[in-house]
Design an enzyme around this catalytic site. Structure first.
Site, PDB file in Angstrom:
ATOM      1  N   LEU A  92       0.806  -1.226   0.000  1.00 26.07           N
ATOM      2  CA  LEU A  92       0.000   0.000   0.000  1.00 26.07           C
ATOM      3  C   LEU A  92       0.837   1.273   0.000  1.00 26.07           C
ATOM      4  CD1 LEU A  92      -2.732  -1.108   2.559  1.00 26.07           C
ATOM      5  CD2 LEU A  92      -3.015  -0.803   0.108  1.00 26.07           C
ATOM      6  N   ARG A  93       2.160   1.110  -0.142  1.00 27.90           N
ATOM      7  CA  ARG A  93       3.001   2.314  -0.139  1.00 27.90           C
ATOM      8  C   ARG A  93       2.628   3.267  -1.274  1.00 27.90           C
ATOM      9  NH1 ARG A  93       7.843  -0.733   1.099  1.00 27.90           N
ATOM     10  NH2 ARG A  93       8.234  -0.517   3.323  1.00 27.90           N
ATOM     11  N   GLY A  94       2.347   2.697  -2.445  1.00 29.41           N
ATOM     12  CA  GLY A  94       2.005   3.520  -3.602  1.00 29.41           C
ATOM     13  C   GLY A  94       0.787   4.393  -3.344  1.00 29.41           C
TER      14      GLY A  94
END
Length: 342
Positions: free
Chosen positions: A276-278
């Site tokens: 979920l970093r993006g």
């Protein structure tokens, strides 16, 4: 120092750097590009542009005088005990990390002998301590030992550096904007490490002859009379400095609509981005660009301008693949946002 506002072209790199200054939690920027394209010049010019910050006087960690999250343990204890602390103004630190640096030089060392004989935590701060609340720049980061890159990225993500030796543990704040640069010909970072950088800017040699001439003339003018060149750029530098200060203050009030957040996550899902970093970085960057432009509401155009920077380096599954130039991200963005993006 060559002034930041006088740098021509390379808008993608300049935007990524400014957004990380406004919100360091974006997670830094990786700048990959051809040799001689002004990567180092631009990054060093950024540090010179930034406003002075308040620090606790004579503190090795550049501790913030009022924010506990950015204080060393000693300073926090003094404040809790009601002791007065001296405050000083200091230029934002720009710390260069040399390729041959050891882990001790980067993280700091504990003098075990002194700790055992005198019973005190004798800590010799490293480069991470010096970089707290500043910029840590690693040129040729793709040639740096993977273990050291891991250490840097862990500190950048958590905001703290912890050193443990022989049962003695010391930690200090290490909140910095991590900037890495490199030449793709010398090899890429592993996808797992690349993913930890918030943004990825791609730099190409300027092809347009008129622009190349302008860059050469500017550089010649600066080399012949640096002070005069700086004086001419001073008004623009001051204006951008003030704009950054206002954007940092405005960031807390800047909101992104729920529907836009859902669409950002849809783009990440369609591109099969791991983790979920993006999503998180794209949300942060969109808010930062809105704040930079004096707004408190994120628009679709804000997302369009940052989405490639935030996602292109997260698409690579195979270490031998090259990083997407932006085509895949733009295509996915246009499909999800549809007519709104037109």
């Amino acid at each position: 120092m060559f002034p930041f506002t006088a740098i021509v072209g390379q808008e993608e790199m300049k935007l990524a750097l400014l957004l990380n200054v406004i919100d360091p939690k974006i997670g830094g920027v990786m700048i990959m590009g051809d040799r001689g394209t002004g990567k180092s010049t631009t990054i060093r010019a950024l540090a010179d542009l930034l406003p002075e910050i308040e620090v606790v006087a004579d503190d090795p960690f550049n501790s913030h005088p009022s924010d506990p999250e950015m204080m060393g343990d000693e300073v926090r204890q003094k404040i809790e005990q009601g002791m007065e602390i001296a405050i000083a103004l200091k230029n934002v630190q720009m710390v260069d990390l040399p390729l041959g640096a050891t882990e001790d030089r980067v993280c700091g060392t504990i003098d075990i002998e002194k700790a055992l004989s005198e019973g005190v935590k004798a800590f010799e701060p490293g480069l991470l301590a010096k970089a707290n609340r500043g910029i840590l720049y690693v040129d040729e980061v793709n040639l740096l030992d993977d273990h050291l890159v891991d250490v840097l990225l862990d500190s950048a993500a958590s905001g703290w550096n912890t050193v443990e030796r022989e049962g003695i543990s010391i930690r200090h704040p290490a909140r910095f904007v991590l900037v890495g640069s490199g030449n793709p010909e010398e090899g890429e970072l592993r996808p797992q490490l690349l993913d930890r950088f918030g943004m990825h800017a791609e730099i190409r040699t300027v092809k347009e002859p008129a622009l190349r001439v302008q860059i050469v003339e500017q550089r010649t003018e600066f080399d012949q009379n640096p002070q005069e060149f700086l004086d001419e750029s001073q008004l623009e530098q001051d204006a951008l400095r003030q704009k950054l200060v206002e954007a940092q203050a405005r960031l807390k009030k800047t909101a992104i609509d729920h529907d836009l957040r859902v669409k950002i996550s849809q783009v990440c899902s369609d591109l099969d981005v791991d983790g979920l970093r993006g999503d998180i970085v794209t949300n942060r960057a969109a808010r930062a660009i809105a704040a930079l432009e004096g707004r408190t509401e994120v628009t679709i155009d804000d997302i369009r301008r940052v989405v490639t920077l935030c996602l292109r380096h997260r698409l690579r599954k195979d270490p031998l693949e090259s990083i997407d130039s932006g085509y895949k991200v733009e295509k996915a963005f246009n499909q999800v946002f549809g007519e709104d993006a037109a």
